[in-house]
Scaffold this motif. Structure first.
Motif, mmCIF file in Angstrom:
data_model
loop_
_atom_site.group_PDB
_atom_site.id
_atom_site.type_symbol
_atom_site.label_atom_id
_atom_site.label_comp_id
_atom_site.label_asym_id
_atom_site.label_seq_id
_atom_site.Cartn_x
_atom_site.Cartn_y
_atom_site.Cartn_z
ATOM 1 N N GLY A 128 54.142 10.835 -37.657
ATOM 2 C CA GLY A 128 54.266 10.772 -38.363
ATOM 3 C C GLY A 128 54.925 10.619 -39.395
ATOM 4 N N LEU A 129 55.328 10.724 -41.062
ATOM 5 C CA LEU A 129 55.937 9.795 -41.460
ATOM 6 C C LEU A 129 56.618 10.853 -42.281
ATOM 7 C CD1 LEU A 129 53.797 6.733 -43.505
ATOM 8 C CD2 LEU A 129 54.876 6.691 -41.213
ATOM 9 N N GLU A 130 58.352 11.142 -42.107
ATOM 10 C CA GLU A 130 58.963 11.824 -43.262
ATOM 11 C C GLU A 130 59.484 11.343 -44.312
ATOM 12 O OE1 GLU A 130 63.201 13.212 -43.002
ATOM 13 O OE2 GLU A 130 62.336 13.732 -41.007
ATOM 14 N N LEU A 134 73.588 8.263 -28.886
ATOM 15 C CA LEU A 134 72.993 8.495 -29.919
ATOM 16 C C LEU A 134 71.118 8.156 -29.778
ATOM 17 C CD1 LEU A 134 75.074 4.702 -30.953
ATOM 18 C CD2 LEU A 134 75.401 6.904 -31.731
ATOM 19 N N ASP A 135 70.740 8.933 -28.746
ATOM 20 C CA ASP A 135 69.813 9.886 -28.485
ATOM 21 C C ASP A 135 68.964 9.943 -29.290
ATOM 22 O OD1 ASP A 135 70.127 8.314 -26.615
ATOM 23 O OD2 ASP A 135 70.003 10.038 -24.610
ATOM 24 N N ASP A 136 69.634 10.411 -30.651
ATOM 25 C CA ASP A 136 68.985 11.367 -31.577
ATOM 26 C C ASP A 136 68.757 10.315 -32.953
ATOM 27 O OD1 ASP A 136 71.725 10.948 -32.570
ATOM 28 O OD2 ASP A 136 71.885 12.722 -33.565
ATOM 29 N N ALA A 137 69.006 8.882 -32.685
ATOM 30 C CA ALA A 137 69.054 8.478 -33.462
ATOM 31 C C ALA A 137 66.985 8.399 -33.871
ATOM 32 C CB ALA A 137 69.185 6.672 -33.182
ATOM 33 N N GLN A 138 66.725 8.718 -35.436
ATOM 34 C CA GLN A 138 65.468 8.677 -35.704
ATOM 35 C C GLN A 138 65.311 6.964 -36.590
ATOM 36 O OE1 GLN A 138 64.879 11.317 -39.703
ATOM 37 N NE2 GLN A 138 62.681 11.087 -39.392
ATOM 38 N N PRO A 139 64.242 6.861 -35.755
ATOM 39 C CA PRO A 139 63.656 5.608 -36.664
ATOM 40 C C PRO A 139 63.384 5.746 -38.192
ATOM 41 C CG PRO A 139 61.591 6.379 -35.509
ATOM 42 C CD PRO A 139 63.161 7.371 -35.447
ATOM 43 N N THR A 140 64.122 4.617 -38.592
ATOM 44 C CA THR A 140 63.750 4.250 -40.512
ATOM 45 C C THR A 140 63.462 2.989 -40.725
ATOM 46 O OG1 THR A 140 65.883 6.125 -40.215
ATOM 47 C CG2 THR A 140 65.742 4.887 -42.713
ATOM 48 N N LEU A 141 62.518 3.410 -42.156
ATOM 49 C CA LEU A 141 62.085 2.375 -42.911
ATOM 50 C C LEU A 141 62.500 2.492 -44.457
ATOM 51 C CD1 LEU A 141 60.080 -0.498 -43.066
ATOM 52 C CD2 LEU A 141 58.447 1.067 -43.311
ATOM 53 N N ASN A 142 62.994 1.183 -44.576
ATOM 54 C CA ASN A 142 63.885 1.260 -46.057
ATOM 55 C C ASN A 142 62.614 0.512 -46.809
ATOM 56 O OD1 ASN A 142 65.528 2.423 -48.385
ATOM 57 N ND2 ASN A 142 66.081 -0.025 -47.983
ATOM 58 N N THR A 189 58.506 10.210 -35.217
ATOM 59 C CA THR A 189 59.058 10.504 -36.450
ATOM 60 C C THR A 189 58.856 9.637 -37.527
ATOM 61 O OG1 THR A 189 58.493 12.958 -36.649
ATOM 62 C CG2 THR A 189 58.638 11.867 -38.875
ATOM 63 N N LEU A 190 59.069 8.574 -38.067
ATOM 64 C CA LEU A 190 59.257 7.342 -38.487
ATOM 65 C C LEU A 190 59.935 8.178 -40.367
ATOM 66 C CD1 LEU A 190 60.125 4.425 -39.302
ATOM 67 C CD2 LEU A 190 57.442 3.998 -40.290
ATOM 68 N N LYS A 191 61.000 7.624 -40.796
ATOM 69 C CA LYS A 191 61.828 7.976 -41.704
ATOM 70 C C LYS A 191 61.788 7.142 -42.644
ATOM 71 C CE LYS A 191 65.353 10.290 -43.847
ATOM 72 N NZ LYS A 191 67.331 10.690 -43.957
ATOM 73 N N ILE A 247 54.957 -3.582 -40.931
ATOM 74 C CA ILE A 247 55.573 -3.086 -41.377
ATOM 75 C C ILE A 247 56.602 -2.021 -39.748
ATOM 76 C CG2 ILE A 247 56.423 -3.290 -43.577
ATOM 77 C CD1 ILE A 247 54.585 -0.068 -43.752
ATOM 78 N N GLY A 248 55.614 -1.817 -38.919
ATOM 79 C CA GLY A 248 55.998 -1.367 -37.517
ATOM 80 C C GLY A 248 55.462 0.315 -37.597
ATOM 81 N N VAL A 249 54.486 0.397 -38.558
ATOM 82 C CA VAL A 249 53.710 1.769 -39.053
ATOM 83 C C VAL A 249 52.747 2.176 -37.967
ATOM 84 C CG1 VAL A 249 52.555 3.995 -40.066
ATOM 85 C CG2 VAL A 249 54.792 2.463 -40.840
ATOM 86 N N ILE A 250 51.766 0.705 -37.366
ATOM 87 C CA ILE A 250 50.804 0.822 -35.491
ATOM 88 C C ILE A 250 51.265 -0.346 -34.932
ATOM 89 C CG2 ILE A 250 48.968 1.662 -37.163
ATOM 90 C CD1 ILE A 250 47.998 -0.530 -37.159
ATOM 91 N N GLU A 251 50.445 -0.176 -34.176
ATOM 92 C CA GLU A 251 50.512 -1.608 -33.292
ATOM 93 C C GLU A 251 49.131 -1.865 -32.778
ATOM 94 O OE1 GLU A 251 52.977 0.735 -30.165
ATOM 95 O OE2 GLU A 251 54.639 0.218 -31.179
ATOM 96 N N PHE A 252 48.564 -2.735 -31.931
ATOM 97 C CA PHE A 252 47.480 -3.405 -31.920
ATOM 98 C C PHE A 252 47.498 -3.236 -30.093
ATOM 99 C CE2 PHE A 252 46.974 -5.068 -35.858
ATOM 100 C CZ PHE A 252 45.636 -4.475 -36.234
ATOM 101 N N GLU A 253 46.790 -2.915 -29.949
ATOM 102 C CA GLU A 253 47.098 -2.560 -27.702
ATOM 103 C C GLU A 253 45.711 -3.220 -27.516
ATOM 104 O OE1 GLU A 253 46.361 0.832 -26.433
ATOM 105 O OE2 GLU A 253 48.813 1.986 -26.869
ATOM 106 N N GLY A 254 45.597 -3.991 -26.616
ATOM 107 C CA GLY A 254 44.841 -4.593 -26.266
ATOM 108 C C GLY A 254 44.312 -6.164 -26.614
ATOM 109 N N GLY A 255 43.027 -6.465 -27.129
ATOM 110 C CA GLY A 255 42.881 -7.991 -28.288
ATOM 111 C C GLY A 255 42.733 -9.393 -27.280
ATOM 112 N N GLY A 256 42.710 -9.538 -26.306
ATOM 113 C CA GLY A 256 42.974 -10.642 -25.452
ATOM 114 C C GLY A 256 41.629 -11.559 -26.047
ATOM 115 N N PRO A 257 41.394 -11.925 -25.156
ATOM 116 C CA PRO A 257 39.987 -12.874 -24.777
ATOM 117 C C PRO A 257 39.517 -12.347 -24.684
ATOM 118 C CG PRO A 257 41.236 -14.252 -23.970
ATOM 119 C CD PRO A 257 41.864 -12.819 -23.785
ATOM 120 N N GLY A 258 38.457 -11.857 -26.102
ATOM 121 C CA GLY A 258 37.399 -11.467 -25.989
ATOM 122 C C GLY A 258 36.922 -9.645 -25.809
ATOM 123 N N ARG A 259 37.984 -9.513 -26.582
ATOM 124 C CA ARG A 259 38.415 -7.946 -26.158
ATOM 125 C C ARG A 259 39.183 -7.741 -27.933
ATOM 126 N NH1 ARG A 259 42.502 -5.835 -22.441
ATOM 127 N NH2 ARG A 259 41.501 -3.827 -22.711
#
Length: 145
Positions: A126-128, A42-50, A14-16, A104-116
């Motif tokens: 989710g977002l916290e 430090l495996d418990d690190a929650q990604p944060t967007l400020n 979940t993104l904080k 801002i890193g909330v979504i990513e795109f997959e694919g998108g090559g030539p003609g795709r």
């Protein structure tokens, strides 16, 4: 931290999302660097967007973006065109919104090559949202007189 299993079989975090907490986050980051240097796990690190202001935050939390994120979560569209059909909006608007959400890193795109087609994928489960009120140490905005 709770997350759901993504299509790749892994649990997405979940993104904080915070507002105006740069100084506190910088202190936390320095403490985590020191802990890592001392060998702590430090495996418990929650990604944060400020965000620096409520205006910046409102771009992410606008109704149209939230509807778009919800549609991506629920229907997993294969392309931007399919996503615009799901939210019944103009392709250019949806493309712009998805590009901002990617920046801002909330979504990513997959694919998108030539003609795709580029497939929008949620980067997080989710977002916290953590928004301090005026008068707190890291608040943004103006306090009441």
């Amino acid at each position: 931290m709770v997350g759901r299993t993504g299509s790749g079989g892994y649990t997405k975090p979940t993104l904080k999302v915070t507002v105006g907490e740069r100084e506190r986050l910088d202190r936390r980051t320095r403490r985590r660097i020191e802990a890592a240097q001392e060998g702590e796990d430090l495996d418990d690190a929650q990604p944060t967007l400020n965000f620096g202001s409520y205006a910046e935050l409102s771009r992410l939390l606008g109704q149209k973006n939230l509807e778009l994120l919800d549609a991506i979560f629920e229907y997993e569209p294969e392309s931007i065109r399919e996503a615009d059909d799901l939210v019944n909006r103009d392709y250019k608007q949806v493309h712009r919104n998805l590009s901002e959400l990617e920046d801002i890193g909330v979504i990513e795109f997959e694919g998108g090559g030539p003609g795709r087609a580029k497939k929008p994928v949620l980067a997080y489960d989710g977002l916290e949202i953590d928004v301090p009120f005026a008068g707190s140490e890291d608040s943004v905005g103006t306090a009441a007189p």
